[in-house]
Design a protein around this motif. Structure first.
Motif, short mmCIF file in Angstrom:
data_model
loop_
_atom_site.label_atom_id
_atom_site.label_comp_id
_atom_site.label_asym_id
_atom_site.label_seq_id
_atom_site.Cartn_x
_atom_site.Cartn_y
_atom_site.Cartn_z
N TYR A 10 0.83 -1.20 0.00
CA TYR A 10 0.00 0.00 0.00
C TYR A 10 0.87 1.26 0.00
N ILE A 11 2.00 1.21 0.70
CA ILE A 11 2.89 2.36 0.81
C ILE A 11 3.68 2.59 -0.47
N LEU A 12 4.03 1.52 -1.17
CA LEU A 12 4.94 1.59 -2.32
C LEU A 12 4.51 2.61 -3.38
N PRO A 13 3.27 2.56 -3.91
CA PRO A 13 2.89 3.56 -4.92
C PRO A 13 2.92 4.98 -4.39
N ASN A 14 2.61 5.14 -3.09
CA ASN A 14 2.63 6.49 -2.52
C ASN A 14 4.05 7.04 -2.39
N LEU A 15 5.03 6.15 -2.31
CA LEU A 15 6.42 6.59 -2.29
C LEU A 15 6.81 7.21 -3.64
N PHE A 16 6.31 6.62 -4.72
CA PHE A 16 6.57 7.18 -6.05
C PHE A 16 5.85 8.52 -6.22
N THR A 17 4.65 8.63 -5.64
CA THR A 17 3.92 9.90 -5.67
C THR A 17 4.70 10.96 -4.91
N ALA A 18 5.24 10.60 -3.76
CA ALA A 18 6.06 11.52 -2.97
C ALA A 18 7.31 11.94 -3.75
N ALA A 19 7.88 10.98 -4.49
CA ALA A 19 9.06 11.29 -5.32
C ALA A 19 8.71 12.29 -6.41
N SER A 20 7.49 12.17 -6.94
CA SER A 20 7.03 13.12 -7.95
C SER A 20 6.93 14.53 -7.36
N ILE A 21 6.40 14.62 -6.14
CA ILE A 21 6.31 15.92 -5.47
C ILE A 21 7.71 16.49 -5.22
N PHE A 22 8.61 15.63 -4.75
CA PHE A 22 9.99 16.07 -4.48
C PHE A 22 10.64 16.63 -5.74
N LEU A 47 7.24 13.18 -14.31
CA LEU A 47 6.33 12.44 -15.19
C LEU A 47 6.57 10.93 -15.07
N ILE A 48 7.83 10.54 -14.96
CA ILE A 48 8.17 9.12 -14.82
C ILE A 48 7.62 8.57 -13.51
N PHE A 49 7.86 9.31 -12.42
CA PHE A 49 7.33 8.87 -11.12
C PHE A 49 5.80 8.82 -11.11
N ASP A 50 5.19 9.80 -11.77
CA ASP A 50 3.73 9.85 -11.83
C ASP A 50 3.17 8.66 -12.61
N GLY A 51 3.89 8.24 -13.64
CA GLY A 51 3.44 7.08 -14.41
C GLY A 51 3.62 5.78 -13.65
N LEU A 52 4.67 5.73 -12.83
CA LEU A 52 4.95 4.50 -12.08
C LEU A 52 3.99 4.28 -10.92
N ASP A 53 3.61 5.36 -10.23
CA ASP A 53 2.79 5.16 -9.03
C ASP A 53 1.45 4.51 -9.36
N GLY A 54 0.80 4.97 -10.41
CA GLY A 54 -0.48 4.40 -10.78
C GLY A 54 -0.38 2.97 -11.26
N ARG A 55 0.64 2.69 -12.05
CA ARG A 55 0.81 1.34 -12.58
C ARG A 55 1.16 0.34 -11.48
N ILE A 56 1.99 0.76 -10.54
CA ILE A 56 2.34 -0.12 -9.42
C ILE A 56 1.10 -0.37 -8.55
N ALA A 57 0.29 0.67 -8.35
CA ALA A 57 -0.93 0.51 -7.55
C ALA A 57 -1.87 -0.50 -8.20
N ARG A 58 -1.98 -0.44 -9.53
CA ARG A 58 -2.88 -1.38 -10.22
C ARG A 58 -2.31 -2.79 -10.22
N LEU A 59 -1.00 -2.90 -10.43
CA LEU A 59 -0.37 -4.23 -10.47
C LEU A 59 -0.43 -4.92 -9.11
N THR A 60 -0.29 -4.15 -8.05
CA THR A 60 -0.31 -4.72 -6.69
C THR A 60 -1.70 -4.69 -6.06
N ASN A 61 -2.67 -4.21 -6.84
CA ASN A 61 -4.06 -4.13 -6.35
C ASN A 61 -4.14 -3.32 -5.06
#
Length: 239
Positions: A10-22, A47-61
């Motif tokens: 659950y935390i993993l995709p949010n880490l990528f979102t935080a990286a996008s903010i950073f 943009l890369i981090f933003d693309g990864l967070d959503g995809r990781i969230a979907r892959l990990t449900n």
């Protein structure tokens, strides 16, 4: 013990979102410091981090309402405030209040675009976007900055970036449809064609990084406009 893996997922995709903010905040700091090239590339990194967070969230449900809201706030920083400030400090400030208005419009229309996207899509994945997505608009502005700085166009043609930023701001809140690429057909029938296209794009970007990326996003922006112009006569006839 069994709950730990799910919590970590659950935390993993949010880490990528935080990286996008950073990356977005780092871009703002770089732009204020006058390092416009670095600021532009940092927006592309977002943009890369933003693309990864959503995809990781979907892959990990591990999609959640919190994740959706957090992602929207991240987009507002990385793709709203950061590119608007970059554009203003790069050329906009030369045009006084007009530059301020152009920067403000980008942020305001970007916020409207995000709010409309969240309301319209809910939890479903769209096959098309209504209006230019804010990440595409942000990267478009960043690439214009990189191009104009590389070739020295900003000294004489800075107004072009300001006007184009207003154009993409309007396109963000328009009803023009743009492809989302979230449901690409990866069947064996189309996989080889897609592979060849990606290969040519990769080599072109490898040889001409700024020009290659800029061409991709210019084509994307123009695609929606040209498609809308071609469909307009049909809509007029139906009415």
């Amino acid at each position: 013990m069994k709950k730990r893996p799910s919590n970590l997922i659950y935390i993993l995709p949010n880490l990528f979102t935080a990286a996008s903010i950073f990356s977005g905040v780092f871009s703002i700091i770089s732009a204020v410091g006058g390092n416009f090239e670095k600021a532009a590339w940092l927006i592309m990194l977002s943009l890369i981090f933003d693309g990864l967070d959503g995809r990781i969230a979907r892959l990990t449900n591990s999609c959640s309402k919190f994740g959706v809201e957090f992602d929207s706030l991240a987009d507002m920083v990385a793709f709203g405030v950061a590119p608007a400030l970059l554009m203003y400090l790069f050329v906009g400030q030369e045009f006084g209040r007009f530059g301020v208005v152009a920067s403000a419009l980008f942020v305001i229309f970007g916020a409207i675009r995000l709010a409309r996207f969240n309301v319209m899509t809910m939890s479903s994945e769209p096959s098309v976007f209504i209006g230019v997505p804010i990440p595409a608009a942000a990267v478009f502005i960043s690439l214009l900055v990189l191009l104009f700085q590389k070739y020295g166009f900003h000294d004489d043609y800075g107004i072009v970036i300001v006007l184009l930023s207003i154009l993409v701001s309007i396109l963000m809140v328009s009803n023009i449809r743009y492809p989302s690429f979230k449901k690409v057909d990866l069947s064996p029938k189309h996989a080889m064609k897609l592979f060849v296209v990606i290969l040519f794009v990769f080599f072109f970007i490898f040889m001409f990084p700024i020009e290659g990326f800029a061409l991709m996003f210019i084509i994307y922006i123009l695609y929606g406009l040209i498609r809308a112009a071609m469909l307009l006569p049909k809509r007029v006839i139906k009415k």
